[in-house]
Design an enzyme around this catalytic site. Structure first.
Site, PDB file in Angstrom:
ATOM      1  N   ASN A 394       1.114  -0.920  -0.095  1.00 25.26           N
ATOM      2  CA  ASN A 394       0.025   0.094  -0.095  1.00 25.26           C
ATOM      3  C   ASN A 394       0.767   0.866  -0.186  1.00 25.26           C
ATOM      4  OD1 ASN A 394      -3.350  -1.210   0.296  1.00 25.26           O
ATOM      5  ND2 ASN A 394      -2.094  -1.939   2.041  1.00 25.26           N
ATOM      6  N   ASN A 396       3.716   1.621  -2.064  1.00 25.85           N
ATOM      7  CA  ASN A 396       3.609   2.566  -3.655  1.00 25.85           C
ATOM      8  C   ASN A 396       2.908   1.577  -3.923  1.00 25.85           C
ATOM      9  OD1 ASN A 396       5.011   2.677  -5.889  1.00 25.85           O
ATOM     10  ND2 ASN A 396       6.930   2.928  -5.294  1.00 25.85           N
ATOM     11  N   HIS A 433      16.674  -2.549  -5.474  1.00 22.03           N
ATOM     12  CA  HIS A 433      17.290  -1.546  -4.429  1.00 22.03           C
ATOM     13  C   HIS A 433      18.548  -1.265  -4.598  1.00 22.03           C
ATOM     14  CE1 HIS A 433      12.682  -1.191  -2.771  1.00 22.03           C
ATOM     15  NE2 HIS A 433      13.320  -0.286  -1.571  1.00 22.03           N
TER      16      HIS A 433
END
Length: 504
Positions: A394, A396, A433
């Site tokens: 929720n 992104n 990442h």
């Protein structure tokens, strides 16, 4: 009913008067006796009704007075009843607005003290020129801007490939191979430039790799949706013995302009999708009716304000704490390392919250308003997350939609288990990442990768043993403590690689 005898006598006298008047009106009065009689009847009814209302009101008032006297006597005799304290969970009390306001006031006061302490110790450290140097080592060499311009080549290759596939000039296998090569080069080419070009700064490299990563995900969605359109057209053609694809570029449907395959394969459609604040392609995006200038200017002001605030707080607050953390990290002083970590947690978390608002609300709403893009659900109530999984689903929404549509559900359709599919999604996220952190810094330590993969056991632990407010607290702690820990690890390694080697 003895109390009401005078009222009854008055009523009888009025009725007798009306009866006499009624008898008089029955005598001939030039044809008007009937009308007069009707008016008197109406007056009689209204008098009766008014008197009944007054009688009822008087009776109700007296009954209330008796009840009040009885309750007053009861309160004098007893003042206790069975009830829970407000702070007990059994009380059902939920209005803690005053406590929330108190927390906000305490937060403002405590951070104001830290801010004054920072100014007294370090002075004013904000330097706009230093920010520009983060993007440019050489003012005559702009490798980051050049790479962003070059990204148009990959966009045009994807569009050309889809056009050839729609015409049948490319087979599905050839089109798939061209798309794979195009996206593989998109992933490796900017990374190679960032690693090999000395004039590329870390911030410029992060910006370029972030742009290419977003574009990669968009083109992957573009490829998938057009493939699904071709498959759907083939199925319909087999059923109806003809193609149901639109021969023209556009047609009108329910008063709105609609696009259907292959009429969507245009430069205008492609670049609208590239600029739109979404990663998932559609042939017909929901559109807002018009551009609201006041809304647009508010979001623009927020963007500019938060960019300045983020830069200023980073220079004034974050950097001094990070610099003072190098010595405890070198000496492996656990107590001082923990103290520095907690000192860094507050400014890091505040900056992260400001970044979230400025990017996911201000920037994306600004772009959506400018393009009249209708779907503005860029985030949900992640702050109420009672599990790690809910948070990642929720906070992104564009990335979550892409992972769900183009990665997670296709794995399930291929027979992969739900647990393994979830792990694959976290693995993909961990890869990107690490890609966005290690390549710009030109060092590979896998702290970001391990931090993302650690979300899997954390999600299992929180979902298994913690519920409600305890789960929400665990999510907040992981956000507040986990991010500064990774920041310290990367800064320490970067300092050791670059500055200690130069000193030696």
């Amino acid at each position: 009913m003895g109390d009401f005898k005078p009222a009854e006598a008055l009523t009888r006298r009025r009725r007798a008067t009306l009866a006499g008047a009624r008898a008089a009106t029955l005598q001939p009065m030039n044809g008007r006796s009937e009308a007069a009689y009707q008016s008197l009847v109406t007056a009689d009814i209204s008098l009766d009704g008014g008197q009944k209302k007054r009688d009822y009101s008087l009776e109700t008032t007296r009954a209330k007075s008796k009840t009040k006297r009885r309750n007053d006597m009861s309160d004098m005799l007893s003042c206790h009843k069975t009830q829970e304290s407000l702070l007990s969970s059994a009380s059902g009390y939920k209005n803690y607005r005053g406590v929330l306001n108190w927390c906000v006031v305490m937060l403002v006061l405590s951070n104001a003290r830290l801010f004054l302490e920072n100014l007294l110790r370090y002075g004013i450290l904000v330097d706009p020129i230093q920010v520009i140097s983060l993007f440019l080592n050489d003012p005559y060499s702009w490798p980051a801007a050049c790479l962003v311009i070059v990204s148009n080549v990959f966009i045009l290759v994807a569009l050309y490939t889809e056009r050839q596939l729609s015409k049948g000039s490319f087979s599905e296998l050839v089109g798939f191979l061209v798309h794979c090569i195009n996206m593989a080069v998109m992933l490796t080419f900017p990374a190679a430039v960032v690693l090999l070009v000395p004039s590329m700064t870390s911030v410029g490299g992060l910006f370029v790799l972030g742009t290419y990563t977003v574009l990669l995900l968009k083109l992957y969605s573009y490829k998938d949706v057009n493939l699904w359109c071709r498959e759907l057209s083939t199925i319909k053609a087999k059923k109806l013995s003809r193609s149901l694809s639109c021969p023209s570029e556009q047609h009108f449907y329910e008063g709105e302009r609609k696009v259907c395959y292959p009429g969507n394969l245009t430069l205008r459609d492609m670049y609208y999708f590239v600029l739109a604040p979404t990663l998932c392609y559609e042939l017909n995006f929901p559109r807002s009716p018009k551009i609201r200038m006041s809304f647009l200017l508010r979001r623009l002001f927020e963007m500019l304000f938060f960019i300045q605030l983020l830069v200023g707080l980073t220079q004034q607050w974050m950097i001094p704490i990070i610099q003072s953390s190098m010595k405890p990290l070198e000496d492996m002083d656990l107590s001082r390392m923990t103290e520095r970590l907690l000192r860094l947690a507050v400014p890091n978390h505040l900056l992260w919250l400001m970044f979230f608002y400025s990017f996911f609300h201000s920037s994306m709403n600004f772009t959506a308003e400018l393009l009249r893009f209708g779907d503005r659900q860029f985030y949900k109530d992640w702050w109420n997350s009672e599990s790690v999984t809910y948070f990642w689903q929720n906070w992104n929404i564009p990335v979550h939609k892409w992972c769900l549509r183009h990665f997670y559900k296709p794995l399930l359709r291929r027979g992969v288990s739900k647990m393994l599919s979830q792990s694959a999604v976290f693995f993909l996220s961990a890869f990107f990442h690490e890609y966005l952190v290690s390549v710009p810094l030109r060092m590979f330590r896998f702290w970001a990768f391990m931090g993302m993969m650690a979300q899997l056991p954390l999600a299992w632990f929180v979902g298994r043993f913690l519920r409600g407010n305890y789960g929400n607290a665990a999510v907040w702690i992981s956000i507040i403590i986990g991010q500064p820990f990774a920041v310290l690890m990367y800064v320490h390694d970067y300092y050791v690689i670059h500055y200690r080697q130069e000193g030696d």
